[in-house]
Design a protein around this motif. Structure first.
Motif, PDB file in Angstrom:
ATOM      1  N   ASN B 168      -2.765  -0.492  -1.960  1.00  0.00           N
ATOM      2  CA  ASN B 168      -3.709   0.408  -1.502  1.00  0.00           C
ATOM      3  C   ASN B 168      -2.799   0.975  -0.021  1.00  0.00           C
ATOM      4  OD1 ASN B 168      -5.491  -0.689  -2.889  1.00  0.00           O
ATOM      5  ND2 ASN B 168      -6.131  -1.481  -1.366  1.00  0.00           N
ATOM      6  N   ALA B 169      -2.758   2.501   0.019  1.00  0.00           N
ATOM      7  CA  ALA B 169      -2.010   3.186   0.776  1.00  0.00           C
ATOM      8  C   ALA B 169      -3.158   3.104   2.156  1.00  0.00           C
ATOM      9  CB  ALA B 169      -0.871   4.858   0.179  1.00  0.00           C
ATOM     10  N   LEU B 214      -9.151   3.484   8.766  1.00  0.00           N
ATOM     11  CA  LEU B 214      -8.238   3.966   8.614  1.00  0.00           C
ATOM     12  C   LEU B 214      -8.729   5.060   7.597  1.00  0.00           C
ATOM     13  CD1 LEU B 214      -5.118   2.538   9.423  1.00  0.00           C
ATOM     14  CD2 LEU B 214      -5.929   4.613  10.923  1.00  0.00           C
ATOM     15  N   ALA B 215      -8.293   6.096   6.729  1.00  0.00           N
ATOM     16  CA  ALA B 215      -8.277   6.663   5.762  1.00  0.00           C
ATOM     17  C   ALA B 215      -7.075   6.012   5.241  1.00  0.00           C
ATOM     18  CB  ALA B 215      -8.277   8.478   5.548  1.00  0.00           C
ATOM     19  N   GLU B 216      -8.317   5.044   4.204  1.00  0.00           N
ATOM     20  CA  GLU B 216      -6.924   4.683   2.940  1.00  0.00           C
ATOM     21  C   GLU B 216      -6.795   5.294   1.607  1.00  0.00           C
ATOM     22  OE1 GLU B 216      -6.524   0.694   3.829  1.00  0.00           O
ATOM     23  OE2 GLU B 216      -7.029   0.059   1.796  1.00  0.00           O
ATOM     24  N   ILE B 217      -6.428   4.763   0.235  1.00  0.00           N
ATOM     25  CA  ILE B 217      -5.769   6.075  -0.955  1.00  0.00           C
ATOM     26  C   ILE B 217      -5.550   4.848  -1.464  1.00  0.00           C
ATOM     27  CG2 ILE B 217      -4.405   7.154  -2.448  1.00  0.00           C
ATOM     28  CD1 ILE B 217      -4.267   8.679   0.128  1.00  0.00           C
ATOM     29  N   ALA B 224      -2.194   2.274  -6.136  1.00  0.00           N
ATOM     30  CA  ALA B 224      -2.052   3.685  -5.486  1.00  0.00           C
ATOM     31  C   ALA B 224      -0.902   3.771  -5.306  1.00  0.00           C
ATOM     32  CB  ALA B 224      -3.590   4.157  -4.623  1.00  0.00           C
ATOM     33  N   ASP B 225      -0.087   2.583  -5.003  1.00  0.00           N
ATOM     34  CA  ASP B 225       1.261   3.115  -5.029  1.00  0.00           C
ATOM     35  C   ASP B 225       1.991   3.797  -5.675  1.00  0.00           C
ATOM     36  OD1 ASP B 225       1.194   0.390  -6.074  1.00  0.00           O
ATOM     37  OD2 ASP B 225       2.737  -0.380  -4.659  1.00  0.00           O
ATOM     38  N   ARG B 226       1.691   2.852  -7.025  1.00  0.00           N
ATOM     39  CA  ARG B 226       2.615   2.893  -8.074  1.00  0.00           C
ATOM     40  C   ARG B 226       2.010   3.675  -9.064  1.00  0.00           C
ATOM     41  NH1 ARG B 226       2.705  -2.983  -9.935  1.00  0.00           N
ATOM     42  NH2 ARG B 226       4.071  -4.277  -8.771  1.00  0.00           N
TER      43      ARG B 226
END
Lengths: 240, 240, 240
Positions: B168-169, B214-217, B224-226
């Motif tokens: 997760n980003a 925080l907004a997190e992707i 999500a990173d890959r």
């Protein structure tokens, strides 16, 4: 103080810390290195000797880099300059011993009720470390000074012994053993000495005396391991 | 509470924790982040400000993301909304300061007997953190509020500031600063908001307000990173 | 005792440990596994059951492998053979329950003032673990024994459930359930049993009973994960 090659992940450190916490409630168990060179007591010995000297007298070091677990290497206790070391007699404490002003060692005779074949760190060494931390006498018999020594190992090791999170490569060489203008030749590069990172332009490779006295190879705002191709066991030469 | 970019491995945290344990026996030293963005005080500043606010008043934060160690950046102490922050004056505490209701800061004048060139975390900042944890006054002189500030940094940062174990980003953007129907454009994708993972089908990418605001992707049951090609420093845009 | 899939890095463990330290000052919080199989309560269940049995009666296990956080899975407390387990009712404790001599379970009714959608480990499970560590009664109502059980899961799992720092691959199979001369077929190889590493030549692959009773696949002075292509979820067969 734990010095192991177990890695921080997985169940090994947690079980050793549980033994220590059960036997010595309220004590502080801190990881010095959890990622000592895997299965490499020789490289680990130079790393441990450099770092252990920073710690206060009375510190108990539980050192487990033990590729021969379950085999014939003896379990040992060392007292050197007021600090205790417990672990396998496979050379891991050789450089601590060699640099000590005062030193005694013991062969561990005590055995636990249940000794697994593969995890003496938990079953044998951690309980003995706890006994020493509680102020009990070493549970074994004194060794001769020269038992299990590694007389053929050099006083300093011209090899990389550790690569840290930033990619800096520690060597087994004490910086004070080098001329102040010494250069290190490694991976086809000749590196000059610097005081610290900020003294050189971004991207420059150099060596410096790290905060525990080892010669360490670094790249300012870069990763020396990737940029110079360094890993544990890579050797270097000294030129003046 | 430690906030560093040292990584958990290697000898750095163990030595800092030893200093704290020697000077303040029985205190709890917990890692908040040991893998803050390496050498990146700006991204770290947004991360620290979001997480520090969760901790109780009186918490002492020892923050070391210090690429300029040994150089000219000043060593500082900040007291903001009842919490202490000790570390380099390189912007690391900028967002904590900007969001604080009450705030005072000091320049650290105290020096240890032995100060290494490269490890002020152990030699300077950890002892000062211990003094404050013991209730002693800040060992330095008050700074003007605007000394060492970073007035040009934005209030929220439209960049990835951390990628966690699940991929997760985290972004440097507080979710409360975004419209409830905001979409984020990143790496050529437009992401909708969700409440949490279970609200979307497996494999769907989305953003959400994480447990510290925080907004997190993230990708449901994916990384999500890959899958989106995210890493620290990747920027995004907000569309409504 | 923490058993999570959070990874050691990042802010998750630090926040959970802060809750425990605030609510039960002076208690020891130790990571058993911080890298349990990610998002995989089934593999985690076999790992936890093998390792938890080693710990003393009275130990409190906070187990968070919780891919359905924020969804419908119930928050549960289990008391099994004198040890406490707190976490999501998603099968994570199934094997502990099945192997227990004495067992009771509760549905957690207590809710914190602020419950985030994605971090019940910090907001719900850690406070409940702290209550139990303080000796308070379970904050919920008893469950029927068969609520949230996974009757269709096998007693032992013929899969890799963990790969450690050395590349050794733990299985979900208790070694005592296998004939002493059993061989394991995995990734096209047939592996014999050995007592420990030193019993075989360098580079040999084998299986052995690890220090917590699981069948584990290893290569003497090598990495079984890379050399045999093993990772979590890879299955094997037993031949005699």
């Amino acid at each position: 103080m734990l010095f192991t090659d177990f890695g921080l992940h997985g169940p090994y450190l947690g079980q050793m810390k549980t033994v220590l916490d059960q036997m010595v409630p309220g004590t502080s168990t801190i990881d010095l290195f959890a990622d000592a060179p895997v299965g490499n007591p020789k490289a680990s010995a130079y790393l441990l000797a450099a770092y252990a000297a920073w710690f206060p007298v009375g510190t108990v070091f539980l050192g487990v880099v033990d590729p021969g677990v379950g085999g014939a290497r003896p379990p040992t206790i060392l007292k050197a300059d007021g600090r205790w070391y417990i672990g396998p007699g496979n050379g891991l404490f050789e450089l601590v011993q060699r640099r000590a002003g005062q030193m005694r060692s013991w062969h561990i005779d005590w055995r636990p009720e249940r000794l697994s074949a593969s995890f003496h760190g938990r079953d044998l060494f951690a309980p003995v470390a706890a006994m020493l931390a509680r102020g009990e006498p070493p549970p074994g018999r004194p060794c001769r000074d020269d038992a299990h020594r590694r007389a053929d190992w050099p006083d300093d090791l011209c090899e990389i012994v550790y690569v840290d999170h930033f990619g800096n490569a520690m060597t087994g060489m004490r910086a004070t053993m080098l001329p102040t203008d010494a250069r290190l030749t490694v991976a086809g590069r000749v590196l000059e000495r610097a005081r610290t990172f900020g003294d050189l332009p971004t991207g420059a490779a150099f060596w410096y005396e790290n905060s525990n006295g080892l010669a360490e190879i670094a790249v300012n705002q870069g990763r020396a391991d990737r940029e110079l191709g360094l890993s544990i066991g890579v050797s270097f030469e000294i030129v003046s």
